[in-house]
Motif scaffolding. Structure first.
Motif, mmCIF file in Angstrom:
data_model
loop_
_atom_site.group_PDB
_atom_site.id
_atom_site.type_symbol
_atom_site.label_atom_id
_atom_site.label_comp_id
_atom_site.label_asym_id
_atom_site.label_seq_id
_atom_site.Cartn_x
_atom_site.Cartn_y
_atom_site.Cartn_z
ATOM 1 N N LYS A 1 5.740 8.345 3.434
ATOM 2 C CA LYS A 1 5.621 6.919 3.136
ATOM 3 C C LYS A 1 4.172 6.511 2.873
ATOM 4 C CE LYS A 1 9.643 5.555 5.936
ATOM 5 N NZ LYS A 1 10.102 4.746 7.089
ATOM 6 N N TYR A 2 3.244 7.396 3.278
ATOM 7 C CA TYR A 2 1.829 7.078 3.113
ATOM 8 C C TYR A 2 1.195 7.870 1.978
ATOM 9 C CZ TYR A 2 2.284 4.441 7.412
ATOM 10 O OH TYR A 2 2.681 3.506 8.354
ATOM 11 N N THR B 1 3.329 5.810 -3.239
ATOM 12 C CA THR B 1 4.466 5.290 -2.474
ATOM 13 C C THR B 1 4.063 4.090 -1.636
ATOM 14 O OG1 THR B 1 5.411 7.520 -2.358
ATOM 15 C CG2 THR B 1 6.251 5.881 -0.794
ATOM 16 N N TRP B 2 2.902 4.212 -0.961
ATOM 17 C CA TRP B 2 2.470 3.102 -0.099
ATOM 18 C C TRP B 2 2.120 1.869 -0.928
ATOM 19 C CZ3 TRP B 2 -1.400 -0.335 0.827
ATOM 20 C CH2 TRP B 2 -1.372 -1.012 2.052
ATOM 21 N N ALA C 1 3.292 0.973 -3.841
ATOM 22 C CA ALA C 1 4.512 0.353 -4.362
ATOM 23 C C ALA C 1 5.197 -0.477 -3.286
ATOM 24 C CB ALA C 1 5.460 1.444 -4.881
ATOM 25 N N ASP C 2 5.253 0.073 -2.081
ATOM 26 C CA ASP C 2 5.862 -0.662 -0.971
ATOM 27 C C ASP C 2 5.047 -1.907 -0.625
ATOM 28 O OD1 ASP C 2 7.764 -0.891 1.336
ATOM 29 O OD2 ASP C 2 5.899 -0.593 2.478
ATOM 30 N N ALA C 3 3.718 -1.782 -0.634
ATOM 31 C CA ALA C 3 2.842 -2.926 -0.313
ATOM 32 C C ALA C 3 2.996 -4.025 -1.351
ATOM 33 C CB ALA C 3 1.397 -2.463 -0.231
ATOM 34 N N HIS D 1 5.583 -4.706 -2.962
ATOM 35 C CA HIS D 1 6.868 -5.353 -2.707
ATOM 36 C C HIS D 1 6.782 -6.282 -1.490
ATOM 37 C CE1 HIS D 1 11.179 -5.925 -2.264
ATOM 38 N NE2 HIS D 1 11.082 -5.491 -1.005
ATOM 39 N N ARG D 2 6.068 -5.848 -0.456
ATOM 40 C CA ARG D 2 6.020 -6.620 0.795
ATOM 41 C C ARG D 2 5.053 -7.795 0.747
ATOM 42 N NH1 ARG D 2 4.029 -3.914 5.163
ATOM 43 N NH2 ARG D 2 3.093 -2.246 3.903
ATOM 44 N N ALA E 1 4.046 -7.430 7.654
ATOM 45 C CA ALA E 1 3.395 -7.190 6.362
ATOM 46 C C ALA E 1 1.906 -7.519 6.385
ATOM 47 C CB ALA E 1 4.091 -8.017 5.277
ATOM 48 N N VAL F 1 -0.833 -5.435 4.624
ATOM 49 C CA VAL F 1 -1.110 -5.621 3.198
ATOM 50 C C VAL F 1 -2.343 -6.513 3.025
ATOM 51 C CG1 VAL F 1 -0.196 -6.382 0.976
ATOM 52 C CG2 VAL F 1 1.335 -5.353 2.678
ATOM 53 N N TRP G 1 1.623 -4.396 -10.173
ATOM 54 C CA TRP G 1 1.143 -4.430 -8.795
ATOM 55 C C TRP G 1 0.002 -5.443 -8.629
ATOM 56 C CZ3 TRP G 1 0.678 1.557 -7.577
ATOM 57 C CH2 TRP G 1 1.964 2.090 -7.450
#
Length: 447
Positions: free
Chosen positions: A39-40, A44-45, A47-49, A51-52, A107, A110, A148
């Motif tokens: 996840k890190y 990947t991180w 993209a998740d950040a 989103h969050r 979150a 972020v 992003w």
């Protein structure tokens, strides 16, 4: 894949270091977990950040500080955009202010990511500016990287339709003339300026625990000279927001441990010397001396003691002399406070009605000033009177009459010439030469 510029490499290195630190913190003390570690991965991180980031919002004014269950709008208002008023408020922060974040506490990492500084600016600032080097450092696909950056840049946003909530603090403000008409009111919703509260908190913490102020405090307590000023906030109240979960209020509130200081609601301080600085329009400075530090207490102590009609013995004499000396010692302190707090020559003011001896006593540096045009003789006479040197005895006589008057007012009616001469001898009136030990007060004090 486009080759990164040196600046792009600096962006990528800073981002990678942050993500790696998050990964190490997550896996600390645990067996290697491939699922968690994945996840890190850099992409990947991010993209998740991206989103969050929609779960949090950068603000300056926090709604939940009023009530943790409030569900309305918090606001982001740059201090420089506010009306510039003389009162203290968020507007005084200018460009140097801390942004707060509200929303999902999970979150908040972020926001920490977006606060990373490269070339003296935050990643958030570079993203909002659409920086090309940062864009290429985020992802090799320009479309992905741009998406992003757009998502991260919207950390600072405003609700299209700001809303209040029943749990929020609200004030109905009458703007019309008919209190019974609902449309004649504005509904106001006060919001805590978290940015201002954070600045105040930082200054108070520095005053209480900072090393520089600690040294100044020690010098103040030991009455030693020190090159820096000493700051102290007294009568503070600490208001705890969020209970055991201050992060539920906001990020800055969490950094403060939920503590928000409330200053004492007091008028501006008035130092003792300020109360005696203006003696104009008075017939005697002793009218002000009555209210000088400790004087009223000393007079009352003396009067109460004498009203007991104590025995004439050494114990009585020692007790009386101690009180008398404490009272007479306040005379030079009083004079020094006037001289320190007033410009030389203040007795030249037409409104000054003090007798000449008191003017010479309280404004001695006037003798060093050049004569005024049109007042040469008056200024020359003032200097000659000072040099003649009989004014300290006159001031001592006026002090003696003043003490007698205070004692009579307290109920001691049997005070007269004997007491007058005694008080005159006790008076300490500083001059430019040694003060005579025995006062030659004018005979025949007030009966």
């Amino acid at each position: 894949m486009t080759e990164l510029t040196d600046r792009g490499k600096a962006f990528r290195s800073a981002i990678a270091a942050f993500i790696e630190a998050r990964r190490e913190a997550k896996l600390k003390g645990k067996d290697d977990d491939a699922g968690v570690a994945s996840k890190y991965d850099y992409g990947t991180w991010l993209a998740d950040a991206a989103h969050r980031v929609g779960q949090i919002q950068a603000v300056t004014h926090v709604l939940k500080a009023t009530h943790p269950d409030a569900r309305g709008s918090s606001l982001h208002v740059a201090p420089n955009s506010l009306p510039q008023r003389p009162e203290i408020g968020t507007h005084v922060l200018g460009d140097d202010y801390a942004e707060d974040v509200v929303g999902n506490a999970a979150a908040l990492d972020v926001f920490k990511f977006l606060k990373i500084e490269v070339d003296d600016r935050r990643l958030l600032d570079w993203m909002q500016a659409g920086d090309a080097d940062l864009c290429s450092a985020l992802h090799p696909d320009t479309t992905v990287a741009t998406g992003w950056m757009d998502a991260f840049g919207k950390l600072v946003r405003s609700d299209p339709t700001p809303s209040s909530h029943e749990a929020a603090k609200q004030v109905y403000w009458l703007i019309g003339k008919e209190p019974s008409n609902d449309v004649d009111y504005h509904l106001l919703q006060p919001l805590l300026s978290s940015s201002l509260a954070h600045t105040v908190h930082a200054d108070i913490q520095d005053a209480r625990f900072g090393e520089a102020n600690k040294l100044a405090r020690q010098a103040f307590r030991t009455k030693e000279a020190h090159e820096a000023p000493y700051r102290d906030y007294r009568n503070l109240v600490a208001r705890k927001l969020g209970g055991t979960k201050p992060q539920n209020i906001s990020q800055l509130n969490s950094e403060r441990g939920g503590i928000n200081y409330l200053l004492a609601s007091l008028p501006p301080p008035r130092w003792d010397q300020d109360r005696f600085r203006n003696l104009l329009t008075l017939d005697s400075a002793l009218d002000r001396f009555a209210y000088f530090t400790g004087v009223r207490h000393q007079v009352k102590t003396l009067a109460d003691f004498l009203l007991t009609n104590p025995d004439r013995n050494m114990q009585t004499r020692d007790r009386r002399e101690a009180i008398e000396q404490a009272l007479s010692l306040q005379l030079p302190v009083f004079a020094a406070s006037i001289q320190a707090g007033s410009e030389p020559g203040w007795t030249r003011d037409p409104d000054c009605r003090l007798p000449l001896c008191e003017q010479l006593w309280l404004d001695p540096e006037r003798t060093e000033l050049p004569p005024r045009e049109g007042h040469e003789q008056e200024d020359a006479d003032f200097k000659a009177a000072y040099e003649r040197g009989d004014w300290p005895d006159e001031v001592a006589g006026r002090f003696a009459n003043w003490v007698n008057a205070q004692l009579r007012e307290a109920g001691l009616t049997a005070v007269g010439d004997a007491e007058y001469k005694h008080w005159a001898r006790q008076a300490i009136v500083d001059a430019a030469w040694p003060v005579p030990l025995q006062r030659r007060a004018p005979a025949g004090g007030e009966a």
